[in-house]
Design an enzyme around this catalytic site. Sequence first.
Site, PDB file in Angstrom:
ATOM      1  N   ARG A 188      -8.335  -3.411  16.831  1.00 12.92           N
ATOM      2  CA  ARG A 188      -8.787  -3.011  15.503  1.00 12.92           C
ATOM      3  C   ARG A 188      -9.665  -4.161  15.029  1.00 12.92           C
ATOM      4  O   ARG A 188     -10.620  -4.504  15.707  1.00 12.92           O
ATOM      5  CB  ARG A 188      -7.623  -2.677  14.562  1.00 12.92           C
ATOM      6  N   LYS A 226       0.803  -1.230   0.000  1.00 10.87           N
ATOM      7  CA  LYS A 226       0.000   0.000   0.000  1.00 10.87           C
ATOM      8  C   LYS A 226       0.833   1.275   0.000  1.00 10.87           C
ATOM      9  O   LYS A 226       0.386   2.287  -0.534  1.00 10.87           O
ATOM     10  CB  LYS A 226      -0.994  -0.004   1.165  1.00 10.87           C
TER      11      LYS A 226
HETATM   12  C1  LIG Z   1      -0.808  -2.123   6.480  1.00 11.76           C
HETATM   13  C2  LIG Z   1      -0.972  -3.485   7.002  1.00 11.76           C
HETATM   14  C3  LIG Z   1       0.161  -4.300   7.200  1.00 11.76           C
HETATM   15  C4  LIG Z   1       1.579  -3.820   6.985  1.00 11.76           C
HETATM   16  O1  LIG Z   1       2.001  -3.116   8.116  1.00 11.76           O
HETATM   17  P1  LIG Z   1       3.491  -2.521   8.244  1.00 11.76           P
HETATM   18  O2  LIG Z   1       3.533  -1.997   9.619  1.00 11.76           O
HETATM   19  O3  LIG Z   1       3.618  -1.487   7.202  1.00 11.76           O
HETATM   20  O4  LIG Z   1       4.421  -3.664   8.042  1.00 11.76           O
HETATM   21  C5  LIG Z   1      -0.057  -5.600   7.630  1.00 11.76           C
HETATM   22  N1  LIG Z   1      -1.295  -6.060   7.885  1.00 11.76           N
HETATM   23  C6  LIG Z   1      -2.408  -5.313   7.714  1.00 11.76           C
HETATM   24  C7  LIG Z   1      -3.735  -5.895   8.002  1.00 11.76           C
HETATM   25  C8  LIG Z   1      -2.279  -3.994   7.278  1.00 11.76           C
HETATM   26  O5  LIG Z   1      -3.374  -3.236   7.121  1.00 11.76           O
END
Ligand SMILES: *Cc1c(COP(=O)(O)O)cnc(C)c1O
Length: 354
Positions: free
Chosen positions: A128, A35
Site C-alpha cells: 500500500r 475512523k
Molecule cells: C486504519 C489504519 C490503522 C488502524 O488499523 P486497525 O487494523 O483497525 O488497527 C492503522 N494505520 C493506518 C495507516 C490506517 O489507515
Amino acid sequence: MYPRIEIDIEKLKENINFLSNKLKKNNLNLILVTKSFCASNEVLKELEETDIKYIADSRILNLKKNQNINKEKILIRIPMLSEVDDVIRYSNISFNSELDTILKLNERAKLFNIVHKIVLMVDLGDLREGYINQDELYEVIEIIKSLKNIKLIGLATNLTCYGGVLPTNKNLNRLIDIKTKAESIYEEKLDFLSGGNSSSLYLIENNEIPKGITNLRLGESVVLGISTADMNYIEEMNHDIFKLQAEIIEIKEKPSVPIGKIGFAAFGLKPKFEDKGIRKRAILAIGKQDVNIETIVPCEKRLKILGGSSDHMIIDITDSKNDYKIGDIIEFDLNYSSLLMLSTSEYVYKKIKK
Ligand SMILES: *Cc1c(COP(=O)(O)O)cnc(C)c1O
C-alpha cells in the site's frame, strides 16, 4: 431517535485500558485510531480521561472536529496536496511518502509560522503506501534536513491491508535497521517508530515484538476486541461495544416467494427464494444506504435477515419468542465494516450508553 448506534462507553474504556497496559509493558504507546466511529467528538470527550496520548485518523475532517480534545492528532493517510493547509492547521503529525507533498507542507507551514511534524512511511511488502526503495527514502531524508518548517520525528509501516502481509519479528527488525540508517542521515534521534496496526498485536502475545518499536496504531482491536492477524477474539476484551438499533415500521404475514414474473430487485440483483410458506415479516427503517446488510447480525438468534433495499430491511420474525409490535426496536451486532459504514451515515444517530 432511531436508527442508532448505541455505544457502551465503559466497555470501550475497558478495552482501551486493557490494550494500553499490554502495550506499556512492552514499552509501546497506544495510538487510538478513531475512523471506525468517525472520531465522534462526543465519544472522544468521554475518552479524555484515559491515558491515551495520541489519536489518529485517515480523514483530516475527523481531526478538525476534535480540536477541543487534548491529545496529539495524527493524520495517518498520506495527505492530498489539496488539503495541506488543513493538515498543518488540524494535525500535529502527518504520515507522508511523497516529497512533493512534504515540500508543500513546508512551504505552507512557513506561512503559518509553525513547524509541522512528519513521519515517513516505509513499505515492508504489503504494497500500500510508503517507500519500498530505501535509497529513495534516504535521499528524501537528506532533503528534509534542509526544510526549516518540517521536522521528521520517525518512521512507520502499514501491513496486512492491501497485500495481507503479516508483521513479523523479521520484517519489523528491517524497519528498525532502516530507522538506524535514517537517524545517521538526519543526524538526529528519531523517537517515533510505528510498528503497524491491530495485526501487530499477536507479536506481543508471542513475545516477538522487536525492541525499538515505539508504538502501534490500533483501531479494530480496540473497538471489537479482535486480534486481526488471525481474527480471533481476545478473551479478556469486550466484543459488543457497538450495537445497531433499528425500529419496526411494518409487521405482516406474507408468502416467502414473491408473486409474479421475477425481474431485477433493488441494486440490480436477481433474487432467489426458498418456499417456506407464509412467514411473519418485519420491516425496519434502515437500509443499504446506511449499511451492507450482509455484515450485521441480529442479537436475537431466531431472527433472520431476508433482504432489503436502500431504506428498508426485511427480517423474518416468525421463530421469535418475542411478540414484536410496531415501534419496537431490534438490535444487531456489528463487524468492522458495518461499524464504519453506519458511523458515516448521517441518518444513523449515535447514542452513548453510560
Ligand atoms: C486504519 C489504519 C490503522 C488502524 O488499523 P486497525 O487494523 O483497525 O488497527 C492503522 N494505520 C493506518 C495507516 C490506517 O489507515
